[in-house]
Structures are given as C-alpha cells and as structure tokens.
Design an enzyme around this catalytic site. Sequence first.
Site, short mmCIF file in Angstrom:
data_model
loop_
_atom_site.label_atom_id
_atom_site.label_comp_id
_atom_site.label_asym_id
_atom_site.label_seq_id
_atom_site.Cartn_x
_atom_site.Cartn_y
_atom_site.Cartn_z
N LEU A 32 148.09 79.04 43.02
CA LEU A 32 147.16 79.28 41.93
C LEU A 32 145.72 79.21 42.40
O LEU A 32 144.86 79.94 41.92
CB LEU A 32 147.37 78.26 40.81
N GLY A 33 145.42 78.31 43.31
CA GLY A 33 144.04 78.19 43.77
C GLY A 33 143.90 77.10 44.81
O GLY A 33 144.82 76.32 45.06
N GLY A 35 140.69 74.42 46.53
CA GLY A 35 139.33 73.93 46.51
C GLY A 35 139.12 72.86 47.55
O GLY A 35 139.98 72.64 48.42
N GLY A 36 138.00 72.16 47.46
CA GLY A 36 137.67 71.17 48.45
C GLY A 36 138.60 69.98 48.46
O GLY A 36 138.84 69.37 49.51
N MET A 37 139.14 69.61 47.30
CA MET A 37 140.00 68.44 47.21
C MET A 37 141.48 68.76 47.32
O MET A 37 142.26 67.93 47.80
CB MET A 37 139.76 67.71 45.89
N GLY A 38 141.90 69.93 46.89
CA GLY A 38 143.33 70.17 46.85
C GLY A 38 143.71 71.63 46.76
O GLY A 38 142.88 72.53 46.66
N VAL A 40 146.54 74.10 44.60
CA VAL A 40 147.33 74.11 43.39
C VAL A 40 148.37 75.22 43.48
O VAL A 40 148.04 76.39 43.72
CB VAL A 40 146.45 74.32 42.14
N LYS A 55 149.53 70.06 42.02
CA LYS A 55 148.25 69.88 42.71
C LYS A 55 148.44 68.96 43.90
O LYS A 55 148.81 67.79 43.74
CB LYS A 55 147.20 69.31 41.75
N ASP A 150 131.92 63.94 35.42
CA ASP A 150 131.82 65.28 35.99
C ASP A 150 132.09 66.35 34.93
O ASP A 150 132.77 67.33 35.18
CB ASP A 150 132.78 65.45 37.17
#
Length: 444
Positions: A32-33, A35-38, A40, A55, A150
């Site tokens: 699905l995607g 990013g910097g942390m994980g 998905v 995730k 956040d």
Amino acid sequence: MREVAAPEPAPPVRLPLPGEVLAGKYEIEGVLGEGGMGVVLAARHRQLGQRVALKFLQHELVGVEQAAERFLREARAVAAIRGEHVARVLDVGEIDGGVPYIVMEHLTGTDLETIVEHDGPLGVQDAVHYLLQAGEAVAEAHALGLVHRDLKPSNLFVTQGPDGAPLVKVLDFGIAKALDQTSGAGGKVTATGMSLGSPGYMAPEQVLDPRSVDARADIWALGAVLYELLAARPAFEAETVPAVYAKIVCEDPRPLCELRPELPAELGRIVARCLTKDRACRFGSVAELARALVPFAPEHARALAQRIERIGGVPLPAPANWAEPDGVAQTVLSERRSDAPAASREPRTLERPGRPGPAGGGVPAGPQVTKPSAADEPARSEIARLAGGRRRGGLAAIAAAGALALCGLALWIFAGSGRRAASALPAIETVSAPAPAAAGAGAG
C-alpha cells in the site's frame, strides 16, 4: 598482527510477498505504501475474508530503541481509544528478524491534505464538520491522558461510515505523549533527534521543548488544520525547517480575511485564539473549542460537539484577564456575518467517486517543508534564545534579529549539511495512489 575482519551488516529482513500467508491467517495482497518509519501491506484475513493493513517497522530501525518504542506506542494508544474516529488496531506481531508489525483496519478514501490540494479551500460547514470529527478522537485521547502531537491534514483520513457519510479517522498516534510522562521510556523517545511532530503544525512550546507539551499543543494543531482547510495554504510555511520554527515562535499567520474575506469574523477569532503563542490564552480543551465552532457546523454535525462535551471533561480555565493577543485584531475576518454560508461557500459534495483515494500508509502527494532532524537542534536553540527575549513592544526588533540569526544559521547548514529539500516526509505513512477509488489503510 592478524587483521580482524569487520562484521558484515545484517542482511535486510524480507517482508512477506504477495500470496504468502503471515501468522497462518493474513494473506498478503500487495504494497500500500512506504514511508520513513514503515512499510504498509494490504492483506486479507483468510478465515474472516476481512481486508486489513499490515504496518511493518522499517528493518533499518529495528535496532533503534526509540523507533521501536514509538511504533508500539501507536498500537497501544489507538487500542485504548474506542471511538469511530481512529483506525482500529486489530492485532500486533513480529516476523523473523525481530521486525514488529501492527494489523489495522483497511480504509478506503483520501486524506484532507489531498482533498484541499485537489479542490482548494473548503466551505465553512465542510471544514468545521471535518474538524469536529477529528476533535472527538482527540478529546478521547486527552481524556485518556494522551497528547497526539502530530495533527495535520495528511493525518486526517476521510473514508465512509456505514451510512455512506464522510467519516474522518485520526491517524498516526506514534508520537503520542502521556500527559503524566516525565521519565522512563517515553523520555528516551523525546531525547533523540527523531522528529516529534511536523514543523508547520507544531505549537511554539513544542518547537522549543517537545517534552513540555500538554493538550493545548493539539488545540494549536487543530487551529492550524482549520486555517489550512479554509485558506488552502498552511498557516506557517517557509523553505527551511528553521525558518518555519522562527515564524511559529515569533510571527502571526497571514490574516484569513486577506485570503477569504467572505468568511464569518467570529470564525477568524476562533482560529486566531487556537494559534495564540501563549497556550494559557488558547481554548482550554477540545470541548471548549467545539462549543465555539457549533454555530458554523452543519445541523446534523452538532451532536459531535455534545459528544465531545461528554468526553472532554472540565476544560482548563482561561486567565481572568484574557484579551485578544497580538495579531488577533489583524486576523479577525470580515465583519460581514451570515447565519448560513453563501452559495459560493456551500459545502462541496463529500463523495468523490472519480478521485484518487490514497491508502492511509504511504508518501503524501503534496510538497511540504523539510523534515526536522538532529541537525536542526542548533536552530531550535537559537529560536529559543530569540523567543526568550521577545516582548510585545519589541516584536519588530526581535524579528530583525531573528532574520539575521537565520541567515547565519542558513550558511552554517549549507556548509555542514548541503542544501535542504523543501518537501517533508511526515511521521505518518500515506499513499499517493494515482488510480481512482484506491484502497487506504488506517496505518497512521
């Protein structure tokens, strides 16, 4: 003398591939995607037939204590919230190599950042309705002793409820802070160079000392979100993170009346009070903010404010001598009032079947300011020094001194770190899906 070979780095951990089954029940469908942390992944529960979002923490961060703690904190925080305005956590686990993962509900829709980028400024009722929905989740978090820290448009995901009506889900509780947290693991998380918020939506006290924030930092962020929904631009924006920090601490946002003079004046006062530098002068709770927003909400959404009242408890009292702070008079919108939005401000249709719907777990589509890092700490210190000497009568002088300091800081950053990128990777993983009606994961 015999040389000792340096140990080779551990090989990357392999995530499950499409068609594989995790934990005997989650059949992987695809990515699905990221990013910097994980990362998905989309999956389907083999026994229930339910689609879920998995995730995974990035394998490079597995050995970083703060990252793992933040990742698992998200699961605990979301699991504690029972309302419908968060993406539900269904399970947690760990794959070979020690990589943790969170199983969350799979969402279809898009985030508010994408909606504003696509459609421009929202109507008053649309914007307030979205904010009240998010406010219910934030109020419940506050009642549990958690501050989100956040909140931003890309962390507010619009999906559909069982009746087909728009339903806002608040994502990314990964950096939520316990209000009574003064030491321990949570203190370690804030002691690193990891980002603890997104620069354009951080309250001044969060910029200066992330460990000192309370629930009123989320009030600030909700005000910044409402400003952006109404103006189609952030309240505070600049090309570098230090410049954004300086604006947050020392400047007021551009008055909304210059951007949308047709908006009700009282709504401008509400946004301005949320964005007051002195947190003692902001709304004391989400419930207090919701009460102020009720006149601008659609009739069917006013029950949200009542639920927030029941959740929120007793608000923090405002000072007895509270008065409009610097900049509020300039931020007050047009004195022209109306009980109902004009035709040009009618809420847009909230169902958008032909529009892209990013998954709730990847990289956002729109440009943002650069992500803060450890290299920005000198900027924080300099801004703290400037803010400490700020006085109402000397704002112009402080702004000039701040500009000079930022120029010197920019030269230092350029020499030491090279040119910074102007776009940020936020704390939440979101997907920018090019295809219409893409499925999204509640993968904050």
